[in-house]
Design an enzyme around this catalytic site. Structure first.
Site, short mmCIF file in Angstrom:
data_model
loop_
_atom_site.label_atom_id
_atom_site.label_comp_id
_atom_site.label_asym_id
_atom_site.label_seq_id
_atom_site.Cartn_x
_atom_site.Cartn_y
_atom_site.Cartn_z
N HIS A 73 0.84 -1.21 0.00
CA HIS A 73 0.00 0.00 0.00
C HIS A 73 0.87 1.25 0.00
O HIS A 73 1.84 1.33 0.75
CB HIS A 73 -0.92 0.02 1.22
CG HIS A 73 -2.06 -0.94 1.12
ND1 HIS A 73 -3.19 -0.86 1.89
CD2 HIS A 73 -2.24 -2.02 0.32
CE1 HIS A 73 -4.03 -1.83 1.58
NE2 HIS A 73 -3.47 -2.57 0.63
N TYR A 202 -9.19 5.01 7.98
CA TYR A 202 -9.32 5.39 9.38
C TYR A 202 -10.41 6.44 9.46
O TYR A 202 -10.25 7.54 8.92
CB TYR A 202 -8.00 5.97 9.91
CG TYR A 202 -6.90 4.94 10.11
CD1 TYR A 202 -6.10 4.52 9.05
CD2 TYR A 202 -6.66 4.39 11.38
CE1 TYR A 202 -5.08 3.59 9.25
CE2 TYR A 202 -5.65 3.46 11.59
CZ TYR A 202 -4.87 3.07 10.51
OH TYR A 202 -3.86 2.15 10.72
N PRO A 294 -3.68 0.06 19.17
CA PRO A 294 -3.47 -0.41 17.79
C PRO A 294 -3.67 0.64 16.70
O PRO A 294 -3.40 0.35 15.53
CB PRO A 294 -4.49 -1.55 17.65
CG PRO A 294 -5.52 -1.28 18.67
CD PRO A 294 -4.84 -0.57 19.80
N LYS A 298 1.42 -0.45 15.18
CA LYS A 298 2.84 -0.47 15.50
C LYS A 298 3.34 -1.65 16.35
O LYS A 298 4.55 -1.87 16.42
CB LYS A 298 3.22 0.82 16.25
CG LYS A 298 3.20 2.05 15.39
CD LYS A 298 4.31 2.01 14.38
CE LYS A 298 4.17 3.04 13.29
NZ LYS A 298 4.48 2.53 11.97
N TYR A 386 4.02 6.42 10.16
CA TYR A 386 3.21 5.26 9.78
C TYR A 386 4.03 4.25 8.98
O TYR A 386 3.96 3.04 9.21
CB TYR A 386 1.99 5.72 8.96
CG TYR A 386 0.90 4.68 8.91
CD1 TYR A 386 -0.05 4.56 9.93
CD2 TYR A 386 0.84 3.78 7.85
CE1 TYR A 386 -1.02 3.58 9.89
CE2 TYR A 386 -0.14 2.80 7.80
CZ TYR A 386 -1.07 2.71 8.83
OH TYR A 386 -2.04 1.73 8.79
#
Ligand code: RFL
Ligand code: PHB
Length: 392
Positions: A73, A202, A294, A298, A386
């Site tokens: 991604h 998200y 979560p 990570k 990220y």
């Protein structure tokens, strides 16, 4: 009495990655795991691998299936106030990516490689206990298939997760604990249906956070913010889908594909750090030493980063008795741990509904989302974390 160089407690991502990296350095280890091999590999947990985690798997010879089957991604989507905002992870990090590849598959690949290289793992071990870590050769006692065993080693690696025995065996006062418990949890489902989006979503919503993730082209992973001890029986499949649809809705978005729910569960959320991560000859790694909520994806990646440092330190000691890297192990790991704690806390605070938020807090939270969605600098900060901060 058995003897090995490193006794590893726990065959999750931390323990198996450590066994694998040590093996490649010519250091022998024995792994002791409380659960069965099937249980460890079938447990549904993490799914997002940082760039550096993938590179390490590949460079150490266990990345072939991940590269073949993993989904690469280049961005993620933030959804709030009914609108969609793409964070271009690659564009903001000079080509960085994440890979969707389930934790159980990572553990399976590592376990297969370790056993193929002649490594030893005791699954379904009972009555595991650790001793003598303030001496030169610590001891692990356990029972396997009803037989008691004693394993002497040079180091014990505590890779036994948050509820493990290693951290709990240290003398009172040896550790300083830092903790924050969040007033919500996640209800997670795995559904046998193609993902409804190419990228992770998200979503911030007045009714609570929602996340659209995936495991493969035919398996979707979805989460809903819920109460920390939310009773699952209050959630029929139809109610779960309806709630996901509401929270993931966007003005121009496609519809959410529904399918059979094959797994559901509720997890609590906490931030936790135990310092230092070493006591004598016992070194802690992964969830045994720290937990992140979560929202930043990570936990597994941090476990891998710890054991990368640990493997180098133990290998240097095994080669020439030099304990400098062992002495620096905890401080080296904790620098990354706290950076990751900050990021996971920030993502959690930005995206969840807080029951006690004042109208001011709520406006400030929406402003934060607007800022990340509209400022390249803010989006870049999210992206570099990220995709994963560089290893030291
Ligand atoms: P683990 O995986 O808990 O493994 C510890 C192992 O030790 C064994 N054990 C013992 N063995 C012997 N004797 C004892 N007394 C023992 N006590 C325990 C256990 O059976 C187990 O096999 O810890 P490790 O290796 O440190 O790995 C950490 C990760 O598993 C964890 O951080 C992640 O799963 C967190 N996480 C995520 N991390 C990510 O990087 N990306 C994600 O997308 C992500 N999503 C998640 C997550 C965790 C979740 N849950 C369920 C907590 C999503 C969820 C829902
Ligand atoms: C998952 O796919 O399980 C997942 C993805 C992203 C997260 C947490 C979990 O932040």
């Amino acid at each position: 009495m058995m003897r090995t160089q490193v006794g590893i407690v726990g065959a999750g991502p931390a323990g198996m990655m450590l066994a694998h990296l040590l093996g490649r350095e010519g250091v022998e280890s024995v792994v002791v795991e409380a659960r069965s091999r099937e249980y460890v590999q079938e447990r549904v947990r993490a799914g997002v691998l940082e760039q550096g985690t993938c590179d390490l798997l590949e460079a150490s010879g266990v990345g072939a299936r991940m590269r073949r089957e993993g989904l690469v991604h280049r961005g993620i989507e933030l959804r709030f106030a009914g609108a969609r905002h793409r964070i271009d992870l690659s564009g903001l990090t000079g080509g960085g990516t994440i890979t969707i590849y389930p934790q159980g598959e990572v553990v399976k690949d590592l376990t297969d490689a370790h056993l193929a290289a002649g490594g030893q793992i005791y699954f379904s071990a009972d009555e595991v206990s650790v001793h003598d870590f303030d001496r030169a050769s610590p001891l692990i006692r356990f029972r396997a298939a009803g037989t008691p065993h004693e394993l002497r080693c040079d180091f014990i690696a505590g890779c036994d997760g948050f509820h493990g025995v290693c951290r709990a065996s240290l003398p009172v006062g040896a550790l300083t604990l830092y903790e924050r418990i969040y007033p919500f949890g996640w209800l997670g489902i795995l559904a046998a249906v193609a993902p409804s989006s190419d990228e992770l979503i998200y979503a911030h919503h007045a009714r609570g956070f929602a996340l659209h993730s995936m495991r493969s082209p035919v398996l979707t992973r979805l989460y809903l913010q819920c109460a920390p001890e939310e009773p699952l029986d209050a959630w029929s499949d139809a109610r779960i889908w309806d709630e996901l649809e509401t929270r993931l809705a966007s003005g121009d978005g496609g519809s959410l594909k529904r399918g059979p729910i094959v797994q559901k569960g509720v997890t609590g959320m906490r931030s936790f750090v135990a310092e230092p991560m070493r006591h004598g000859r016992l070194l802690l790694a992964g969830d045994a030493a720290h937990i992140v909520p979560p929202t930043g994806a990570k936990g597994l990646n941090l476990a891998v980063a710890d054991v990368r440092v640990m493997a180098r330190a133990i290998a240097a000691f095994a080669r020439n008795g030099d304990s400098e890297l062992i002495d620096r192990y905890s401080a080296t790991c904790l620098r990354r741990v706290w950076q990751v704690q900050r990021f996971a806390w920030w993502m959690t605070a930005m995206l969840h509904r807080f029951e006690d938020a004042s109208p001011f807090d709520y406006r400030r939270q929406m402003a934060e989302l607007e800022y990340v969605a509209s400022s390249r600098a803010a989006a870049q900060s999210l992206a570099e974390n990220y995709v994963g901060l560089p290893f030291e």
